[in-house]
Design a protein around this motif. Structure first.
Motif, PDB file in Angstrom:
ATOM      1  N   ASP A   1      -0.977   2.015   3.838  1.00  0.00           N
ATOM      2  CA  ASP A   1      -2.269   1.347   3.841  1.00  0.00           C
ATOM      3  C   ASP A   1      -3.196   2.133   2.917  1.00  0.00           C
ATOM      4  OD1 ASP A   1      -5.004   0.696   4.586  1.00  0.00           O
ATOM      5  OD2 ASP A   1      -4.204  -0.258   6.378  1.00  0.00           O
ATOM      6  N   SER A   2      -3.843   1.466   1.969  1.00  0.00           N
ATOM      7  CA  SER A   2      -4.667   2.179   0.986  1.00  0.00           C
ATOM      8  C   SER A   2      -5.809   2.951   1.626  1.00  0.00           C
ATOM      9  CB  SER A   2      -5.242   1.193  -0.040  1.00  0.00           C
ATOM     10  OG  SER A   2      -6.121   0.277   0.592  1.00  0.00           O
ATOM     11  N   ALA A   3      -6.274   2.526   2.804  1.00  0.00           N
ATOM     12  CA  ALA A   3      -7.377   3.209   3.473  1.00  0.00           C
ATOM     13  C   ALA A   3      -6.895   4.340   4.367  1.00  0.00           C
ATOM     14  CB  ALA A   3      -8.185   2.201   4.302  1.00  0.00           C
TER      15      ALA A   3
ATOM     16  N   ASN B   1      -0.390  -0.470  -0.271  1.00  0.00           N
ATOM     17  CA  ASN B   1      -0.777  -1.846   0.018  1.00  0.00           C
ATOM     18  C   ASN B   1      -2.287  -1.960   0.301  1.00  0.00           C
ATOM     19  OD1 ASN B   1      -0.305  -4.577   0.500  1.00  0.00           O
ATOM     20  ND2 ASN B   1       0.089  -4.267   2.678  1.00  0.00           N
ATOM     21  N   LYS B   2      -2.750  -3.177   0.337  1.00  0.00           N
ATOM     22  CA  LYS B   2      -4.135  -3.531   0.698  1.00  0.00           C
ATOM     23  C   LYS B   2      -5.163  -2.983  -0.285  1.00  0.00           C
ATOM     24  CE  LYS B   2      -3.039  -3.834   5.646  1.00  0.00           C
ATOM     25  NZ  LYS B   2      -3.428  -3.473   7.015  1.00  0.00           N
ATOM     26  N   TRP B   3      -4.816  -2.967  -1.578  1.00  0.00           N
ATOM     27  CA  TRP B   3      -5.777  -2.481  -2.572  1.00  0.00           C
ATOM     28  C   TRP B   3      -6.923  -3.454  -2.765  1.00  0.00           C
ATOM     29  CZ3 TRP B   3      -5.664   2.410  -3.515  1.00  0.00           C
ATOM     30  CH2 TRP B   3      -6.489   2.931  -4.502  1.00  0.00           C
ATOM     31  N   ASP B   4      -6.802  -4.640  -2.186  1.00  0.00           N
ATOM     32  CA  ASP B   4      -7.903  -5.603  -2.261  1.00  0.00           C
ATOM     33  C   ASP B   4      -8.947  -5.348  -1.186  1.00  0.00           C
ATOM     34  OD1 ASP B   4      -6.006  -6.255  -0.301  1.00  0.00           O
ATOM     35  OD2 ASP B   4      -6.560  -8.379  -0.323  1.00  0.00           O
ATOM     36  N   ARG B   5      -8.759  -4.298  -0.381  1.00  0.00           N
ATOM     37  CA  ARG B   5      -9.717  -3.948   0.658  1.00  0.00           C
ATOM     38  C   ARG B   5     -10.234  -2.529   0.410  1.00  0.00           C
ATOM     39  NH1 ARG B   5      -6.460  -5.929   6.128  1.00  0.00           N
ATOM     40  NH2 ARG B   5      -5.831  -7.988   5.340  1.00  0.00           N
TER      41      ARG B   5
ATOM     42  N   VAL C   1       5.810   5.180  -7.336  1.00  0.00           N
ATOM     43  CA  VAL C   1       4.670   4.647  -6.583  1.00  0.00           C
ATOM     44  C   VAL C   1       4.136   3.418  -7.290  1.00  0.00           C
ATOM     45  CG1 VAL C   1       2.367   5.117  -5.678  1.00  0.00           C
ATOM     46  CG2 VAL C   1       4.082   6.940  -5.730  1.00  0.00           C
ATOM     47  N   LEU C   2       3.879   2.373  -6.500  1.00  0.00           N
ATOM     48  CA  LEU C   2       3.257   1.166  -7.023  1.00  0.00           C
ATOM     49  C   LEU C   2       2.055   0.805  -6.162  1.00  0.00           C
ATOM     50  CD1 LEU C   2       6.688   0.458  -6.991  1.00  0.00           C
ATOM     51  CD2 LEU C   2       5.756  -1.030  -8.765  1.00  0.00           C
ATOM     52  N   PHE C   3       1.064   0.190  -6.777  1.00  0.00           N
ATOM     53  CA  PHE C   3      -0.137  -0.257  -6.077  1.00  0.00           C
ATOM     54  C   PHE C   3      -0.147  -1.784  -6.048  1.00  0.00           C
ATOM     55  CE2 PHE C   3      -1.021   3.950  -7.532  1.00  0.00           C
ATOM     56  CZ  PHE C   3      -1.836   4.520  -6.559  1.00  0.00           C
ATOM     57  N   GLY C   4      -0.714  -2.336  -4.975  1.00  0.00           N
ATOM     58  CA  GLY C   4      -0.792  -3.787  -4.888  1.00  0.00           C
ATOM     59  C   GLY C   4      -1.448  -4.242  -3.602  1.00  0.00           C
ATOM     60  N   ALA C   5      -1.330  -5.519  -3.339  1.00  0.00           N
ATOM     61  CA  ALA C   5      -1.874  -6.122  -2.117  1.00  0.00           C
ATOM     62  C   ALA C   5      -0.948  -7.274  -1.734  1.00  0.00           C
ATOM     63  CB  ALA C   5      -3.297  -6.612  -2.335  1.00  0.00           C
ATOM     64  N   ALA C   6      -0.230  -7.099  -0.635  1.00  0.00           N
ATOM     65  CA  ALA C   6       0.801  -8.066  -0.273  1.00  0.00           C
ATOM     66  C   ALA C   6       0.233  -9.409   0.150  1.00  0.00           C
ATOM     67  CB  ALA C   6       1.678  -7.492   0.842  1.00  0.00           C
TER      68      ALA C   6
END
Length: 543
Positions: free
Chosen positions: A124-126, A152-156, A262-267
């Motif tokens: 979780d990105s946070a 995950n959850k880079w949109d938050r 490592v990859l960044f994204g938002a599922a």
């Protein structure tokens, strides 16, 4: 004149090697609520295995996720049991095993990790690395499983990307090697820079509800700088820093478990999922030789052999069947083969064999190393059993965890005692709980042992709804279990704060103790009595 050489064996060997090379068998592991089942669904969407993605908590017209097929999973919005999804994509076969994230079901995750060649660690990105993530990573490390990290959850709203990389390296000793980089801070996700493709920039656009693939727009650096402004300049400065410290992917280090791509994204909105899919195809290892109980590696081209890593009953509510999920380790499987059950030496027919996609299934005629097949009506099989063709082979058993919660089970309706016994035996064989029998309590009141209390909720639910035999569970005031032997058992059973139970399914004789302080007193006063630790959380439990 000599007879022509028989090349059929060489053709079969080449076929098996080629097919094994096309397979990628991996698990997704994470802390609860990190988005694991959502990521599983998004991967299936991007591989075109489904037409629209579901949500763990479905809203409006958006359905639930494919991998959460149990009524209880859909009602609670958590994964209770692992799920196997086979996805054909880009001339590859992806065998994706979704696992429960909750700590109470970590034993099921451990069994799944015995059957994969790679793991995707979801953060979780946070929150970064959370307790259950750390435990599951320890299991992966102990099994020498390479790990790919997906933030995950880079949109938050969340933490800084460099801070997360530092945490990975400092807390678990993995050297992070980012394959892409986010433009925009967590919560203001603009797009991704692909470090593996000359820093190509892809801008992402959300689709309604995230139920379909995100729209992607490729921009050159000048257009990206003009459009994204300060966010672009910050991302490029961070990329320069990564280049300076040499944070580049190294295959040997990854396969050895020393580094993690490592990859960044938002599922949920399907951002960055396509890059993860490509990474699995390009970097995740194909099936290779697996060590048997003699310590010898069994090549993938050897005659068929596989082991049962999961049992599941009643997936089909119409037929109430019992399925054994088998990881194919070597050889080619053909439906109808008569295999040998290593534990008994008896033949096992494979007339009914299926591949499972969540609750959906279809018949499997052929399978190769890395594939997961489901054998229907496998009444004689248990978790850890080996099936083979040809000369005998057996793979190491899958250990049971050390339980920490105990309850006596009794049938609420004495008239349904047969259903009660059948249901308890079924849940034991699946590994939902460990079933212990006491000479004092008798078979009518077995003791259920669990890693976490939520397992008891699953027992209550399934006993009532699947076996029509509601149960009453009475909690026992024990918190530890140790393995003992017949010589020590009589003495231990007579001590205060301890109880010896007869053998569980793996023939272990266990003694239950109230707590660790009582255990220390017993060990101090009776140092010759055997009280061995059991497996806990993927590593040997400490006294």
């Amino acid at each position: 004149m000599s007879a022509p050489a028989d090349t059929s064996g060489h053709r079969v060997t080449a076929e098996i090697r080629n097919e094994a090379g096309r397979r990628r068998t991996f698990a997704v592991i994470s802390h609860p609520d990190a988005g694991k089942s959502t990521l599983t669904e998004a991967l299936a969407l991007h591989a075109a295995a489904i037409t629209s993605a579901g949500a763990v908590h479905g809203k409006g017209d958006r359905r639930g996720v494919t991998s959460d097929w149990m009524d209880m999973e859909q009602a609670r919005g958590i994964s209770i049991t692992s799920a196997a999804l086979r996805i054909d994509y880009d001339d590859r076969v992806l065998n994706l095993l979704d696992t429960p994230g909750h700590a109470d079901f970590s034993e099921d995750t451990y069994r799944v990790l015995a059957a994969v060649d790679c793991a995707v660690m979801l953060l979780d990105s946070a929150k970064g690395l959370e307790p259950q993530t750390l435990k599951l990573f320890d299991v992966a490390r102990n099994r020498n499983i390479p790990v790919i990290t997906f933030v995950n959850k880079w949109d938050r709203p969340g933490r800084e990307p460099l801070e997360l990389l530092d945490e990975i390296e400092q807390r678990i000793g993995l050297r992070p090697t980012p394959l892409n980089w986010p433009v925009g801070i967590a919560g203001d996700f603009r797009g991704l820079i692909d470090r593996t493709r000359d820093n190509t920039y892809t801008r992402l656009h959300r689709t309604p509800g995230g139920a379909t693939r995100a729209l992607e727009q490729t921009l050159d650096h000048a257009a990206a700088a003009e459009l994204e402004g300060p966010a672009w300049h910050q991302a490029t400065e961070e990329l320069d820093l990564l280049d300076e410290i040499g944070a580049d992917f190294d295959e040997a280090s990854f396969l050895a478990g020393r580094s993690s791509p490592v990859l960044f994204g938002a599922a949920l909105p399907n951002f960055g999922v396509s890059h993860l899919l490509r990474t699995l195809i390009d970097l995740a290892p194909a099936p290779s030789a697996r060590t048997d109980t003699t310590g010898a590696p069994r090549p993938v081209e050897a005659p068929f052999a596989g082991f049962v890593f999961k049992m599941q009953a009643n997936m089909d509510k119409q037929h109430r069947d019992r399925m054994a999920f088998v990881r194919v380790c070597s050889g080619r499987f053909d439906r109808g083969m008569v295999l040998t059950h290593a534990a008994t030496g008896r033949p096992f027919a494979t007339k009914y064999t299926q591949a499972v996609f969540g609750s959906e299934r279809h018949t499997v005629d052929t399978a190769y190393p890395g594939d997961v097949i489901a054998l229907v009506n496998a009444q004689s099989l248990r978790v850890g059993d080996t099936l083979y063709d040809g000369p005998k082979v057996e793979f190491p058993p899958i250990p049971s965890f050390a339980p920490e919660h105990f309850a006596v089970a009794r049938a609420l309706d004495s008239g349904r005692y047969k259903q009660f016994r059948r249901g308890i035996a079924q849940l034991d064989s699946e590994g939902v709980v460990q079933v212990l029998v006491s000479d004092v309590r008798g078979e009518q009141a077995p003791v259920l042992a669990a890693v976490g209390p939520l397992q008891f909720d699953v027992v209550r639910h399934r006993m009532e709804h699947e076996f029509r035999a509601p149960v009453e569970l009475a909690h026992l005031d024990y918190g530890l279990a140790r393995r003992t032997d017949p010589d020590s058992a009589p003495v231990l059973h007579g001590l205060s704060g301890a109880e010896v139970l007869t053998r569980r399914s793996d023939n272990a004789l266990l003694v239950l103790v109230h707590n660790k302080w009582r255990l220390k007193v017993i060990q101090r006063d009776h140092p010759t009595l055997l009280m061995e630790p059991l497996l806990a959380g993927g590593i040997e439990e400490q006294n």
